[in-house]
Design an enzyme around this catalytic site. Structure first.
Site, PDB file in Angstrom:
ATOM      1  N   ASN A   1      91.252  12.689  43.823  1.00 45.33           N
ATOM      2  CA  ASN A   1      90.846  13.752  44.753  1.00 45.33           C
ATOM      3  C   ASN A   1      91.465  13.415  46.100  1.00 45.33           C
ATOM      4  O   ASN A   1      91.000  12.517  46.795  1.00 45.33           O
ATOM      5  CB  ASN A   1      89.315  13.800  44.853  1.00 45.33           C
ATOM      6  CG  ASN A   1      88.838  14.779  45.912  1.00 45.33           C
ATOM      7  OD1 ASN A   1      89.613  15.607  46.388  1.00 45.33           O
ATOM      8  ND2 ASN A   1      87.562  14.688  46.272  1.00 45.33           N
TER       9      ASN A   1
ATOM     10  N   LYS B   1      91.489  15.137  48.711  1.00 45.50           N
ATOM     11  CA  LYS B   1      90.732  15.720  49.841  1.00 45.50           C
ATOM     12  C   LYS B   1      91.715  16.383  50.821  1.00 45.50           C
ATOM     13  O   LYS B   1      92.755  16.874  50.404  1.00 45.50           O
ATOM     14  CB  LYS B   1      89.874  14.660  50.517  1.00 45.50           C
ATOM     15  CG  LYS B   1      89.067  13.821  49.523  1.00 45.50           C
ATOM     16  CD  LYS B   1      87.978  13.048  50.158  1.00 45.50           C
ATOM     17  CE  LYS B   1      87.370  12.092  49.133  1.00 45.50           C
ATOM     18  NZ  LYS B   1      86.078  11.605  49.493  1.00 45.50           N
TER      19      LYS B   1
ATOM     20  N   HIS C   1      81.434  19.181  44.822  1.00 42.43           N
ATOM     21  CA  HIS C   1      81.655  17.858  45.419  1.00 42.43           C
ATOM     22  C   HIS C   1      80.663  17.664  46.563  1.00 42.43           C
ATOM     23  O   HIS C   1      80.341  18.609  47.289  1.00 42.43           O
ATOM     24  CB  HIS C   1      83.102  17.746  45.924  1.00 42.43           C
ATOM     25  CG  HIS C   1      83.449  16.346  46.329  1.00 42.43           C
ATOM     26  ND1 HIS C   1      83.077  15.809  47.540  1.00 42.43           N
ATOM     27  CD2 HIS C   1      84.110  15.366  45.666  1.00 42.43           C
ATOM     28  CE1 HIS C   1      83.502  14.549  47.602  1.00 42.43           C
ATOM     29  NE2 HIS C   1      84.129  14.266  46.478  1.00 42.43           N
TER      30      HIS C   1
ATOM     31  N   GLU D   1      80.906  16.523  49.424  1.00 37.03           N
ATOM     32  CA  GLU D   1      81.371  16.958  50.760  1.00 37.03           C
ATOM     33  C   GLU D   1      81.241  18.467  50.909  1.00 37.03           C
ATOM     34  O   GLU D   1      80.980  18.972  51.997  1.00 37.03           O
ATOM     35  CB  GLU D   1      82.812  16.461  51.000  1.00 37.03           C
ATOM     36  CG  GLU D   1      82.824  14.951  51.242  1.00 37.03           C
ATOM     37  CD  GLU D   1      84.093  14.236  50.813  1.00 37.03           C
ATOM     38  OE1 GLU D   1      85.128  14.896  50.601  1.00 37.03           O
ATOM     39  OE2 GLU D   1      84.034  12.993  50.675  1.00 37.03           O
TER      40      GLU D   1
ATOM     41  N   GLU E   1      78.647  11.070  41.044  1.00 34.02           N
ATOM     42  CA  GLU E   1      79.147  10.470  42.276  1.00 34.02           C
ATOM     43  C   GLU E   1      77.978  10.220  43.228  1.00 34.02           C
ATOM     44  O   GLU E   1      77.557  11.129  43.945  1.00 34.02           O
ATOM     45  CB  GLU E   1      80.136  11.415  42.961  1.00 34.02           C
ATOM     46  CG  GLU E   1      81.341  11.745  42.130  1.00 34.02           C
ATOM     47  CD  GLU E   1      82.511  12.126  43.021  1.00 34.02           C
ATOM     48  OE1 GLU E   1      83.461  11.351  43.075  1.00 34.02           O
ATOM     49  OE2 GLU E   1      82.440  13.163  43.695  1.00 34.02           O
TER      50      GLU E   1
ATOM     51  N   GLY F   1      83.528   7.135  49.647  1.00 32.35           N
ATOM     52  CA  GLY F   1      84.263   6.842  50.876  1.00 32.35           C
ATOM     53  C   GLY F   1      83.636   5.746  51.725  1.00 32.35           C
ATOM     54  O   GLY F   1      84.023   5.549  52.877  1.00 32.35           O
TER      55      GLY F   1
ATOM     56  N   SER G   1      84.097   5.091  45.624  1.00 27.52           N
ATOM     57  CA  SER G   1      84.771   3.838  45.971  1.00 27.52           C
ATOM     58  C   SER G   1      85.308   3.088  44.760  1.00 27.52           C
ATOM     59  O   SER G   1      85.300   1.854  44.728  1.00 27.52           O
ATOM     60  CB  SER G   1      83.847   2.945  46.810  1.00 27.52           C
ATOM     61  OG  SER G   1      83.528   3.596  48.034  1.00 27.52           O
TER      62      SER G   1
HETATM   63  C1  PEP Z   1      85.489  11.376  45.901  1.00 27.14           C
HETATM   64  O1  PEP Z   1      85.966  11.951  46.861  1.00 27.14           O
HETATM   65  O2  PEP Z   1      85.091  12.039  44.956  1.00 27.14           O
HETATM   66  C2  PEP Z   1      85.400   9.920  45.937  1.00 27.14           C
HETATM   67  C3  PEP Z   1      84.831   9.308  44.934  1.00 27.14           C
HETATM   68  O3  PEP Z   1      85.937   9.289  47.022  1.00 27.14           O
HETATM   69  P1  PEP Z   1      86.148   7.684  47.198  1.00 27.14           P
HETATM   70  O4  PEP Z   1      86.834   7.192  45.950  1.00 27.14           O
HETATM   71  O5  PEP Z   1      87.018   7.565  48.402  1.00 27.14           O
HETATM   72  O6  PEP Z   1      84.814   7.091  47.371  1.00 27.14           O
END
Ligand code: PEP
Length: 248
Positions: free
Chosen positions: A9, A11, A94, A96, A166, A172, A211
């Site tokens: 992703n 972003k 997601h 975000e 998630e 992040g 992460s």
């Molecule tokens: C994500 O954006 O879905 C995500 C898991 O980000 P990160 O790997 O940076 O934590």
């Protein structure tokens, strides 16, 4: 037998040129018989990347999809538009989007259905915040988020969908869930689905996101109910992303 799936992703990162370079670098690390590797890219780069990936095992995904088929919905991108650019997948819900743009369980269920109606596979993102985890609400939160989509789309729709667990506190932040913490929730998700349809539950690809990096992916991906990863930060570096893919 479930196949593993690794999704990046990106972003809202990069430029038109850097998107093409990153895509090219990922493709350079793939063999013709590789599969189940996807990048979810900013929509404005889809046209360029469609051309680049046309003969590659690397598939494209979108980061969101409209909750309506077409019409006066300024700023939205419909599933049929995504399909024109060979988007195989679209993220829906997601964290975000839920946090910053007010996506609700109801609108996420609509987005899920719109994607499927056009043959775009929805990747339903669910997960709890840190406060919810600390309050012992993880399973309730995840169940509520799942229930909203099951109620609208029906359990049969999950035969053509992916779920990404998630935990919001791990996205992040560099704070990855332990292998056991993630497995516990993945197992609960699969058991919930199994209560409605055992075959769908058995075949469901449930990805972990939060992460995930090259150095923690192996342990997570070895868990019996973790079928892949949704990777943010580490997907912006071709070698890190490929290392995660190779650790399946
Ligand atoms: C994500 O954006 O879905 C995500 C898991 O980000 P990160 O790997 O940076 O934590």
């Amino acid at each position: 037998m479930r196949q593993s799936l690794i999704m990046g992703n990106w972003k809202m990162n990069g430029t038109r040129e850097s998107a093409k370079s990153l895509c090219t670098a990922i493709m350079a690390g793939l063999n013709a018989d590789d599969k189940n590797i996807v990048i979810c890219v900013p929509a404005v780069y889809l046209a360029d990347l469609q051309t680049l990936t046309s003969n590659s095992p690397l598939a494209l995904g979108a980061q969101n999809v409209a909750n309506q088929a077409s019409g006066a919905y300024t700023g939205e991108i419909s599933a049929s538009m995504l399909k024109e650019f060979d988007c195989k997948y679209a993220l829906v819900g997601h964290s975000e989007r839920r946090t910053y743009y007010g996506d609700t369980d109801a609108s996420i269920a609509e987005r899920f259905c719109q994607a499927q109606a056009q043959g775009v596979i929805p990747v339903l993102c669910i997960g709890e915040t840190l406060a919810e985890r600390e309050a012992g609400e993880t399973f309730n939160v995840v169940n509520t988020q799942l229930d909203a989509v099951i109620a609208k789309a029906g359990i049969a729709a999950f035969a053509n969908a992916v779920i990404a667990y998630e935990p919001v506190w791990a996205i992040g932040t560099g704070k990855v869930a332990t292998d056991e913490q993630a497995q516990e929730v993945h197992k609960a998700i699969r058991e919930k689905l199994a209560g409605l349809d055992a075959t769908i539950a058995e075949n469901m690809q449930i990805l972990y996101g939060g992460s995930m990096k090259a150095d923690n992916a192996k342990g997570l991906l070895a868990m019996p109910d973790i079928d892949g990863g949704l990777i943010g930060g580490a997907s912006l570096d071709a070698q890190s992303f490929l290392a995660i893919y190779r650790s399946i």
